[in-house]
Structure formats: C-alpha cells, structure tokens
Enzyme design. Structure first.
Site, PDB file in Angstrom:
ATOM      1  N   ASP A  29       0.949  -1.102  -0.049  1.00  0.00           N
ATOM      2  CA  ASP A  29       0.091   0.010  -0.006  1.00  0.00           C
ATOM      3  C   ASP A  29       0.762   1.186   0.031  1.00  0.00           C
ATOM      4  OD1 ASP A  29      -3.141   0.486   0.983  1.00  0.00           O
ATOM      5  OD2 ASP A  29      -1.660   2.217   1.259  1.00  0.00           O
ATOM      6  N   ILE A  30       0.475   2.309  -0.836  1.00  0.00           N
ATOM      7  CA  ILE A  30       1.361   3.541  -0.969  1.00  0.00           C
ATOM      8  C   ILE A  30       1.271   4.545   0.315  1.00  0.00           C
ATOM      9  CG2 ILE A  30      -0.336   5.093  -1.684  1.00  0.00           C
ATOM     10  CD1 ILE A  30       1.645   5.839  -4.132  1.00  0.00           C
ATOM     11  N   ASN A  86     -12.923  -3.414   2.180  1.00  0.00           N
ATOM     12  CA  ASN A  86     -13.827  -2.362   2.427  1.00  0.00           C
ATOM     13  C   ASN A  86     -14.786  -2.294   1.374  1.00  0.00           C
ATOM     14  OD1 ASN A  86     -12.353  -1.473   4.779  1.00  0.00           O
ATOM     15  ND2 ASN A  86     -10.896  -0.314   3.653  1.00  0.00           N
ATOM     16  N   VAL A  95     -10.721   2.945  -3.876  1.00  0.00           N
ATOM     17  CA  VAL A  95     -10.405   2.558  -5.033  1.00  0.00           C
ATOM     18  C   VAL A  95     -11.528   1.285  -5.264  1.00  0.00           C
ATOM     19  CG1 VAL A  95      -8.789   1.416  -6.402  1.00  0.00           C
ATOM     20  CG2 VAL A  95      -8.165   3.042  -4.526  1.00  0.00           C
ATOM     21  N   HIS A  99     -10.108  -5.284  -3.291  1.00  0.00           N
ATOM     22  CA  HIS A  99      -8.907  -5.412  -2.806  1.00  0.00           C
ATOM     23  C   HIS A  99      -9.000  -5.830  -1.410  1.00  0.00           C
ATOM     24  CE1 HIS A  99      -9.862  -1.382  -2.551  1.00  0.00           C
ATOM     25  NE2 HIS A  99      -9.206  -1.178  -1.255  1.00  0.00           N
ATOM     26  N   HIS A 101      -7.001  -5.898   2.046  1.00  0.00           N
ATOM     27  CA  HIS A 101      -5.862  -5.244   2.894  1.00  0.00           C
ATOM     28  C   HIS A 101      -5.400  -6.453   3.722  1.00  0.00           C
ATOM     29  CE1 HIS A 101      -7.030  -0.714   2.394  1.00  0.00           C
ATOM     30  NE2 HIS A 101      -7.946  -1.358   1.753  1.00  0.00           N
TER      31      HIS A 101
HETATM   32  P1  AMP Z   1      -9.747   1.374   0.112  1.00  0.00           P
HETATM   33  O1  AMP Z   1      -9.870   2.716   0.864  1.00  0.00           O
HETATM   34  O2  AMP Z   1     -10.253   0.175   1.000  1.00  0.00           O
HETATM   35  O3  AMP Z   1     -10.346   1.631  -1.335  1.00  0.00           O
HETATM   36  O4  AMP Z   1      -8.260   1.124  -0.156  1.00  0.00           O
HETATM   37  C1  AMP Z   1      -7.336   1.627  -1.150  1.00  0.00           C
HETATM   38  C2  AMP Z   1      -5.993   1.523  -0.843  1.00  0.00           C
HETATM   39  O5  AMP Z   1      -5.201   1.983  -1.979  1.00  0.00           O
HETATM   40  C3  AMP Z   1      -5.637   2.837   0.395  1.00  0.00           C
HETATM   41  O6  AMP Z   1      -5.072   2.038   1.407  1.00  0.00           O
HETATM   42  C4  AMP Z   1      -4.502   3.329  -0.570  1.00  0.00           C
HETATM   43  O7  AMP Z   1      -3.419   4.038   0.385  1.00  0.00           O
HETATM   44  C5  AMP Z   1      -4.145   2.533  -1.713  1.00  0.00           C
HETATM   45  N1  AMP Z   1      -3.480   3.245  -2.745  1.00  0.00           N
HETATM   46  C6  AMP Z   1      -3.977   4.287  -3.551  1.00  0.00           C
HETATM   47  N2  AMP Z   1      -3.095   4.292  -4.638  1.00  0.00           N
HETATM   48  C7  AMP Z   1      -2.270   3.551  -4.542  1.00  0.00           C
HETATM   49  C8  AMP Z   1      -1.259   3.216  -5.365  1.00  0.00           C
HETATM   50  N3  AMP Z   1      -0.906   3.917  -6.649  1.00  0.00           N
HETATM   51  N4  AMP Z   1      -0.278   2.065  -4.885  1.00  0.00           N
HETATM   52  C9  AMP Z   1      -0.518   1.538  -3.981  1.00  0.00           C
HETATM   53  N5  AMP Z   1      -1.514   1.625  -3.028  1.00  0.00           N
HETATM   54  C10 AMP Z   1      -2.393   2.580  -3.225  1.00  0.00           C
END
Ligand code: AMP
Ligand code: ZN
Length: 113
Positions: A29-30, A86, A95, A99, A101
């Site tokens: 995760d970024i 989520n 996003v 996915h 986590h």
């Molecule tokens: P969610 O809020 O459950 O949709 O999680 C989306 C996750 O994607 C968040 O924890 C972000 O930090 C992560 N995220 C967003 N952009 C990127 C990226 N380019 N590379 C890796 N993780 C990302």
C-alpha cells in the site's frame, strides 16, 4: 482504462509488487497503516464486494490464502494480523477494484474507527 488497480496490474503505473500469478497481484500500500500493509487484488476487474458472483469465488479464496501466506512468510502468523475488504462509502472504500488489505506488525484496534 481508468481503474487505478487495473493500471497497476497492467504495469502502466508502478507499484511495489510482492507477489503475482495468473489470477492475482499483491503490492505494498502506498500509504501503509502498519509495518506491513499489502493489498491483494484479482486481475479481473470487480468494482466492489456487491459485484461478486459465484465465478469469483476461487480467486477470492486465493486472495485470502495468499494474504495468510504473505503474513506467515514475514513471521506474523502467530502474532496475528488483519485482513479486510472495505465496501463503498461507509466501509471506507476509495478504489473501486476489489482488494484485500493485509495489515501486520502492530496491535490493531477493534472495533475500527
Ligand atoms: P480502500 O480505501 O479500501 O479502497 O483502499 C485503497 C488503498 O489503496 C488505500 O489504502 C490507499 O493507500 C491505496 N492506494 C492508493 N493508490 C495506490 C497506489 N498507487 N499504489 C498502492 N496503493 C495505493
Ligand atoms: Zn480495475
């Protein structure tokens, strides 16, 4: 292709990948919320948990098993970790490509905020 995670899967956007096979990809995760914070995504685009159909069951199972394997490889099996999906606004989804986590390396609060 507008989906961020589809673009990461396709290699159009860089990510710190930790595992990939024909069905799924895992990357860091970024914005990590724990010492280990890995995201596991299916290669197939599915927007939310609400969009899952029976055909997705094998890959969702593989995602969960892969999350457990990555946590175990890093020594977190005994201590424990959290694996979470989520969904939509109240679930905190940002996003819209399903996915998992996987967070480990600190004591995580419950219930979540
Ligand atoms: P969610 O809020 O459950 O949709 O999680 C989306 C996750 O994607 C968040 O924890 C972000 O930090 C992560 N995220 C967003 N952009 C990127 C990226 N380019 N590379 C890796 N993780 C990302
Ligand atoms: Zn996607």
């Amino acid at each position: 292709m507008s989906c961020l995670f589809c673009r990461i899967i396709a290699g159009e956007i860089p990510a710190s990948k930790v595992y990939e096979d024909e069905h799924l990809v895992a990357f860091n995760d970024i914005n990590p919320q724990a010492p280990m914070h890995v995201l596991i995504v299916p290669r197939v685009h599915v927007a939310t948990l609400n969009d899952l159909v029976k055909e997705h069951s094998p890959v969702i199972g593989e995602m969960v098993r892969r999350g457990a394997a990555i946590a175990a490889e890093r020594g977190y099996a005994e201590r424990g970790y959290r694996a979470v999906f989520n969904c939509n606004q109240d679930g905190g989804q940002s996003v819209f490509h399903v996915h998992l986590h996987v967070l480990a390396g600190r004591s995580l609060h419950w219930p979540p905020g």
